[in-house]
Design a protein around this motif. Structure first.
Motif, mmCIF file in Angstrom:
data_model
loop_
_atom_site.group_PDB
_atom_site.id
_atom_site.type_symbol
_atom_site.label_atom_id
_atom_site.label_comp_id
_atom_site.label_asym_id
_atom_site.label_seq_id
_atom_site.Cartn_x
_atom_site.Cartn_y
_atom_site.Cartn_z
ATOM 1 N N GLY A 100 0.813 -1.210 0.000
ATOM 2 C CA GLY A 100 0.000 0.000 0.000
ATOM 3 C C GLY A 100 0.847 1.262 0.000
ATOM 4 O O GLY A 100 2.062 1.221 0.212
ATOM 5 N N ALA A 101 0.183 2.377 -0.253
ATOM 6 C CA ALA A 101 0.827 3.700 -0.226
ATOM 7 C C ALA A 101 2.092 3.712 -1.065
ATOM 8 O O ALA A 101 3.086 4.364 -0.728
ATOM 9 C CB ALA A 101 1.131 4.110 1.212
ATOM 10 N N LEU A 102 2.019 3.032 -2.195
ATOM 11 C CA LEU A 102 3.210 2.795 -3.016
ATOM 12 C C LEU A 102 3.796 4.089 -3.566
ATOM 13 O O LEU A 102 4.993 4.166 -3.844
ATOM 14 C CB LEU A 102 2.809 1.876 -4.174
ATOM 15 C CG LEU A 102 3.919 1.108 -4.868
ATOM 16 C CD1 LEU A 102 4.706 0.294 -3.858
ATOM 17 C CD2 LEU A 102 3.331 0.202 -5.935
ATOM 18 N N GLU A 120 1.568 2.270 -9.050
ATOM 19 C CA GLU A 120 1.070 0.945 -9.427
ATOM 20 C C GLU A 120 1.147 0.690 -10.929
ATOM 21 O O GLU A 120 1.447 -0.432 -11.338
ATOM 22 C CB GLU A 120 -0.351 0.729 -8.919
ATOM 23 C CG GLU A 120 -0.446 0.404 -7.438
ATOM 24 C CD GLU A 120 -0.422 1.634 -6.572
ATOM 25 O OE1 GLU A 120 -0.371 2.753 -7.121
ATOM 26 O OE2 GLU A 120 -0.453 1.487 -5.334
ATOM 27 N N PRO A 121 0.860 1.700 -11.762
ATOM 28 C CA PRO A 121 0.996 1.436 -13.200
ATOM 29 C C PRO A 121 2.424 1.030 -13.581
ATOM 30 O O PRO A 121 2.614 0.257 -14.525
ATOM 31 C CB PRO A 121 0.588 2.768 -13.844
ATOM 32 C CG PRO A 121 -0.384 3.355 -12.869
ATOM 33 C CD PRO A 121 0.177 2.982 -11.516
ATOM 34 N N VAL A 142 -3.655 4.153 -6.609
ATOM 35 C CA VAL A 142 -4.355 4.303 -7.885
ATOM 36 C C VAL A 142 -5.530 3.327 -7.853
ATOM 37 O O VAL A 142 -5.380 2.196 -7.372
ATOM 38 C CB VAL A 142 -3.379 3.936 -9.046
ATOM 39 C CG1 VAL A 142 -4.102 3.762 -10.348
ATOM 40 C CG2 VAL A 142 -2.271 4.983 -9.178
ATOM 41 N N PRO A 143 -6.721 3.729 -8.337
ATOM 42 C CA PRO A 143 -7.864 2.808 -8.307
ATOM 43 C C PRO A 143 -7.554 1.491 -9.032
ATOM 44 O O PRO A 143 -6.820 1.482 -10.019
ATOM 45 C CB PRO A 143 -8.964 3.581 -9.053
ATOM 46 C CG PRO A 143 -8.577 5.013 -8.949
ATOM 47 C CD PRO A 143 -7.077 5.037 -8.906
ATOM 48 N N GLN A 215 -8.491 3.309 -3.572
ATOM 49 C CA GLN A 215 -9.603 2.344 -3.734
ATOM 50 C C GLN A 215 -10.872 2.862 -3.082
ATOM 51 O O GLN A 215 -11.978 2.531 -3.514
ATOM 52 C CB GLN A 215 -9.288 0.977 -3.110
ATOM 53 C CG GLN A 215 -7.983 0.339 -3.488
ATOM 54 C CD GLN A 215 -7.830 0.075 -4.976
ATOM 55 O OE1 GLN A 215 -8.615 0.540 -5.802
ATOM 56 N NE2 GLN A 215 -6.798 -0.642 -5.323
ATOM 57 N N TYR A 216 -10.679 3.637 -2.012
ATOM 58 C CA TYR A 216 -11.835 4.129 -1.259
ATOM 59 C C TYR A 216 -12.413 5.374 -1.930
ATOM 60 O O TYR A 216 -13.610 5.472 -2.149
ATOM 61 C CB TYR A 216 -11.427 4.430 0.176
ATOM 62 C CG TYR A 216 -10.802 3.230 0.865
ATOM 63 C CD1 TYR A 216 -11.589 2.283 1.505
ATOM 64 C CD2 TYR A 216 -9.415 3.026 0.836
ATOM 65 C CE1 TYR A 216 -11.024 1.175 2.111
ATOM 66 C CE2 TYR A 216 -8.844 1.915 1.435
ATOM 67 C CZ TYR A 216 -9.650 0.991 2.075
ATOM 68 O OH TYR A 216 -9.085 -0.102 2.658
#
Ligand code: FMN
Length: 428
Positions: A100-102, A120-121, A142-143, A215-216
């Motif tokens: 998380g929190a990447l 994330e991409p 990122v979603p 995500q939230y």
């Protein structure tokens, strides 16, 4: 040709022309190099763990207590690293652990040429080249839909911290189904956040600054909860918060960047990870989806058995990289008895995955020998990301796979299925 030959010869040949590997191949140098480039907060959040860091250290130390037996003239000149997991063929028994929190890990790279928004991409681009599954974190920056776009056809799983809101849980699971996740990973070791001394001393929790909430913030059910919270008058008894210091301006900037509001942050802190859950609740998640559910955070045979008895399709032996319960046993020490218990319970046996301490291909080999069906790579790929973006993640993955391949060659294992306890020295 084998992956080790491609990677190793590639490095030596390039070296003859004056080039060095994209990122260090030695795990300690990899960590040191990444710590040196990351911001102080990022280094603490990514590299450090809970309490006195005892379990962080124990996770590594446990590997030094297992020795591999070299074997000679075994004819293992061609190795096969492929495996099958949950009915899907994989190029190797390796997955990218949920992190998380990447975005913290790429903060210092902001503005670097070609650095896209969102970390994330970059992970996804690397994974698309290796073909290995990405476990998308609940706390991604990122979603999940955007990560899925970048993944193309690469397998993806979704990691869930089970929220207190049933509507939000259902919504996250639906979205995971919609992006084609092969499995839900339910992380159970974070019913409450560990006592992370390095982060505490910096007063730094990414989520409190609106980071790692994508995500939230992208979820309609979460937004409803958050709007309802914003509409509620503040309880009159509430203690006024401290006055923000100048430094806190960076937090305000961060909130703006993420289009997060205090109501979003507070809603997250309210709903994150339901601490009242028990094994019996697993049935509710089971009813919510047909996807396999793997329980991540299992450290005892009893919990592995409970997970399977309550409908889990597999377990991930993990102590969250020593970030949760300090002084907890090393994850590797938990593995053999869990692998035995799961094999006694299920035929064919439910998958047993392992993480917490994997730094090298030799580590992966030892975990496989002790009964893991596959391993999750955690901090090392994050270090690769911090140092060189998608290229760095790709390089770290290739280094680990090359060493796993070489370890198999030198230990006389031609296939992943050949790896077992017989490859390790007996314990007197
Ligand atoms: N595990 C989760 O299930 N969800 C997360 O969001 C998550 N975030 C993490 C963030 C960081 C910076 C790190 C280092 C780990 C995180 N983990 C999370 C734990 C990893 O999935 C994995 O269990 C751990 O990194 C394994 O330990 P190792 O990296 O030391 O090998």
């Amino acid at each position: 040709t084998t992956i080790s030959r491609t990677v190793q010869s590639g490095i030596y040949t390039a070296g003859a022309y004056g080039h060095r590997p994209v990122v260090p191949t030695s795990p300690d140098r990899l960590e040191a190099a990444a710590r040196a480039v990351m911001t102080r907060r990022a280094a603490a959040y990514v590299a450090d763990g809970a309490g006195d860091q005892r379990t962080v250290a124990a996770n590594r130390e446990a590997f030094t207590r297992h020795r591999i037996l070299p074997r000679q003239l075994t004819g293992t000149h061609a190795r096969d690293l492929t495996t099958t997991l949950l009915g899907r063929d994989l190029a190797a028994p390796l997955l990218y652990a949920p992190v998380g929190a990447l975005e913290l890990a790429v903060r210092h790279r902001r503005g670097a040429r070609g650095t896209p928004r969102g970390a994330e991409p970059e992970l996804a681009r690397a994974a698309a080249r290796t073909g290995l599954p990405v476990v998308i974190s609940s706390q991604a920056s990122v979603p999940m839909e955007d990560v899925a776009d970048a993944l193309g056809g690469t397998p993806r799983w979704f990691q869930l911290y089970w929220p207190r809101s049933a509507e939000l849980t259902r919504s996250l699971v639906r979205r995971a189904e919609a992006i084609g996740a092969d499995a839900i990973v339910l992380t159970t070791d974070t019913s409450t956040l560990g006592w992370r001394t390095r982060d505490l001393d910096l007063g730094h929790l990414p989520f409190a600054r609106g980071e790692g909430l994508a995500q939230y913030l992208s979820d309609p059910e979460f937004r409803k909860l958050s709007a309802a919270r914003a509409a509620r008058p503040a309880p009159s008894s509430s203690v006024p918060g401290p006055r923000p210091t100048l430094r806190a301006l960076s937090t305000l900037a961060s909130l703006r960047r993420h289009r997060a509001t205090r109501a979003h942050v507070d809603t997250f802190l309210d709903t994150f990870s339901d601490p009242t859950l028990t094994w019996a609740d697993l049935a509710r998640l089971r009813e919510l989806t047909d996807l396999p559910v793997l329980v991540k955070g299992v450290q005892t045979p009893d919990d592995a058995t409970a997970a399977l008895d309550h409908g889990a399709s597999g377990v991930i032996v993990s102590n969250h990289g020593g970030r949760q319960l300090d002084n907890a046993i090393a994850s590797l020490d938990a593995l053999p008895a869990i692998a035995t218990a799961v094999r006694a319970r299920t035929t064919p046996h439910a998958p047993v995955l392992f993480d917490s301490g994997i730094r090298t291909g030799a580590d992966a080999f030892v975990a496989l020998a002790l009964g893991a069906d596959a391993v999750l790579l955690g901090r090392p790929w994050v270090y690769g990301l911090a140092l060189a973006g998608a290229e760095g993640v790709h390089a770290v993955t290739r280094h680990v796979l090359a060493e796993l391949d070489i370890t198999m060659a030198l230990a006389g294992a031609a296939t992943v299925g050949d790896i077992g306890r017989h490859n390790l020295a007996g314990r007197e």
